[in-house]
Design a protein around this motif. Structure first.
Motif, short mmCIF file in Angstrom:
data_model
loop_
_atom_site.label_atom_id
_atom_site.label_comp_id
_atom_site.label_asym_id
_atom_site.label_seq_id
_atom_site.Cartn_x
_atom_site.Cartn_y
_atom_site.Cartn_z
N THR A 180 0.84 -1.21 0.00
CA THR A 180 0.00 0.00 0.00
C THR A 180 0.87 1.26 0.00
N GLY A 181 1.94 1.23 0.76
CA GLY A 181 2.86 2.37 0.79
C GLY A 181 3.56 2.56 -0.54
N ARG A 182 3.96 1.45 -1.16
CA ARG A 182 4.62 1.53 -2.47
C ARG A 182 3.69 2.12 -3.52
N LEU A 183 2.44 1.69 -3.51
CA LEU A 183 1.48 2.20 -4.50
C LEU A 183 1.27 3.70 -4.33
N GLN A 184 1.23 4.18 -3.10
CA GLN A 184 1.09 5.61 -2.88
C GLN A 184 2.35 6.36 -3.29
N ALA A 185 3.51 5.81 -2.93
CA ALA A 185 4.78 6.47 -3.25
C ALA A 185 5.04 6.45 -4.76
N ALA A 186 4.57 5.39 -5.43
CA ALA A 186 4.80 5.27 -6.87
C ALA A 186 4.10 6.38 -7.64
N GLN A 187 2.95 6.87 -7.15
CA GLN A 187 2.24 7.95 -7.82
C GLN A 187 3.12 9.20 -7.93
N HIS A 188 3.98 9.41 -6.95
CA HIS A 188 4.87 10.58 -6.97
C HIS A 188 6.21 10.27 -7.63
N TRP A 189 6.63 9.01 -7.56
CA TRP A 189 7.95 8.63 -8.09
C TRP A 189 7.93 8.47 -9.60
N ILE A 190 6.87 7.89 -10.16
CA ILE A 190 6.82 7.59 -11.61
C ILE A 190 7.01 8.83 -12.47
N PRO A 191 6.37 9.96 -12.20
CA PRO A 191 6.61 11.13 -13.06
C PRO A 191 8.06 11.61 -13.04
N LYS A 192 8.78 11.35 -11.95
CA LYS A 192 10.18 11.77 -11.84
C LYS A 192 11.15 10.77 -12.48
N TYR A 193 10.66 9.57 -12.82
CA TYR A 193 11.53 8.51 -13.34
C TYR A 193 11.96 8.85 -14.76
N ASN A 194 13.28 8.81 -15.01
CA ASN A 194 13.83 9.17 -16.32
C ASN A 194 14.32 7.97 -17.13
N GLY A 195 14.27 6.77 -16.57
CA GLY A 195 14.82 5.60 -17.24
C GLY A 195 13.95 5.11 -18.39
N GLU A 196 14.44 4.09 -19.10
CA GLU A 196 13.73 3.54 -20.25
C GLU A 196 12.75 2.43 -19.84
N ASN A 197 13.12 1.58 -18.87
CA ASN A 197 12.30 0.44 -18.50
C ASN A 197 11.69 0.70 -17.12
N VAL B 65 9.50 -1.03 -15.40
CA VAL B 65 9.43 -2.22 -14.53
C VAL B 65 10.76 -2.41 -13.82
N ASN B 66 11.85 -2.32 -14.57
CA ASN B 66 13.18 -2.49 -13.99
C ASN B 66 13.46 -1.40 -12.96
N GLY B 67 13.15 -0.16 -13.27
CA GLY B 67 13.36 0.94 -12.34
C GLY B 67 12.53 0.80 -11.08
N TYR B 68 11.26 0.40 -11.24
CA TYR B 68 10.36 0.21 -10.09
C TYR B 68 10.89 -0.89 -9.18
N SER B 69 11.31 -1.99 -9.79
CA SER B 69 11.79 -3.12 -8.98
C SER B 69 13.06 -2.74 -8.21
N LYS B 70 13.93 -1.96 -8.80
CA LYS B 70 15.15 -1.55 -8.10
C LYS B 70 14.85 -0.50 -7.04
N HIS B 71 14.00 0.47 -7.38
CA HIS B 71 13.72 1.57 -6.45
C HIS B 71 13.00 1.07 -5.20
N PHE B 72 12.02 0.18 -5.37
CA PHE B 72 11.23 -0.29 -4.24
C PHE B 72 11.69 -1.66 -3.72
N ASN B 73 12.75 -2.21 -4.29
CA ASN B 73 13.35 -3.46 -3.84
C ASN B 73 12.35 -4.63 -3.87
N VAL B 74 11.72 -4.81 -5.03
CA VAL B 74 10.81 -5.93 -5.24
C VAL B 74 11.25 -6.64 -6.52
N ASN B 75 10.78 -7.88 -6.72
CA ASN B 75 11.14 -8.56 -7.96
C ASN B 75 10.29 -8.01 -9.11
N LYS B 76 10.66 -8.34 -10.32
CA LYS B 76 10.02 -7.75 -11.49
C LYS B 76 8.56 -8.17 -11.64
#
Length: 142
Positions: free
Chosen positions: A20-37, A39-50
């Motif tokens: 639940t915390g990740r889903l809330q934080a992702a709303q703010h993090w995704i617009p700032k994400y500059n990478g190409e992939n 899924v890969n960026g999300y898994s690394k940033h929030f320390n979850v598998n793909k």
């Protein structure tokens, strides 16, 4: 008495969040994400598998092809199998020295073979000497 301070974790907060915390934080993090992939960026940033990253991104509203998801599942299974092989090899390696010790270091005459002469004859402690040594160390209770 003095209050004890709580130990502060060295792991960043965004890596310790539950879903639940990740889903809330992702709303703010995704617009700032500059990478190409994403899924890969999300898994690394929030320390979850793909696979978890894909599931959570789908909850937010992103869509992914079934072939991509299947590819991630296959790679996850392959990682698991490789890990099991490594663990089995480590376990086997830990057991081997003990078995080899008794196979190589004794025979029907010697309880412990210390070495071999230049002619190839073994020398060490015989079984009789071993028995005497054990009996002298532990007194008989009668």
């Amino acid at each position: 008495m003095a209050k004890h301070k709580k130990k502060k974790s060295n792991i960043p907060r965004h890596k310790r969040l539950k879903r639940t915390g990740r889903l809330q934080a992702a709303q703010h993090w995704i617009p700032k994400y500059n990478g190409e992939n994403l899924v890969n960026g999300y898994s690394k940033h929030f320390n979850v598998n793909k696979l978890c990253a894909v599931k959570e991104l789908e909850m937010i509203g992103y869509t992914y092809e079934k072939a991509y998801i299947q590819k991630l599942k296959d790679s996850e299974i392959q990682k698991q199998q490789e890990s099991e092989k490594r663990n089995a090899a480590k376990k086997k390696k830990r057991k081997q020295p003990e078995e080899d010790f008794w196979d190589e270091e004794c025979d029907e005459t010697y309880a412990f073979i210390a070495g071999y002469t230049s002619g190839g004859a073994p020398y060490g402690i015989t079984w009789e000497e071993w028995e005497e040594e054990v009996n002298t160390q532990s007194p008989n209770k009668t």
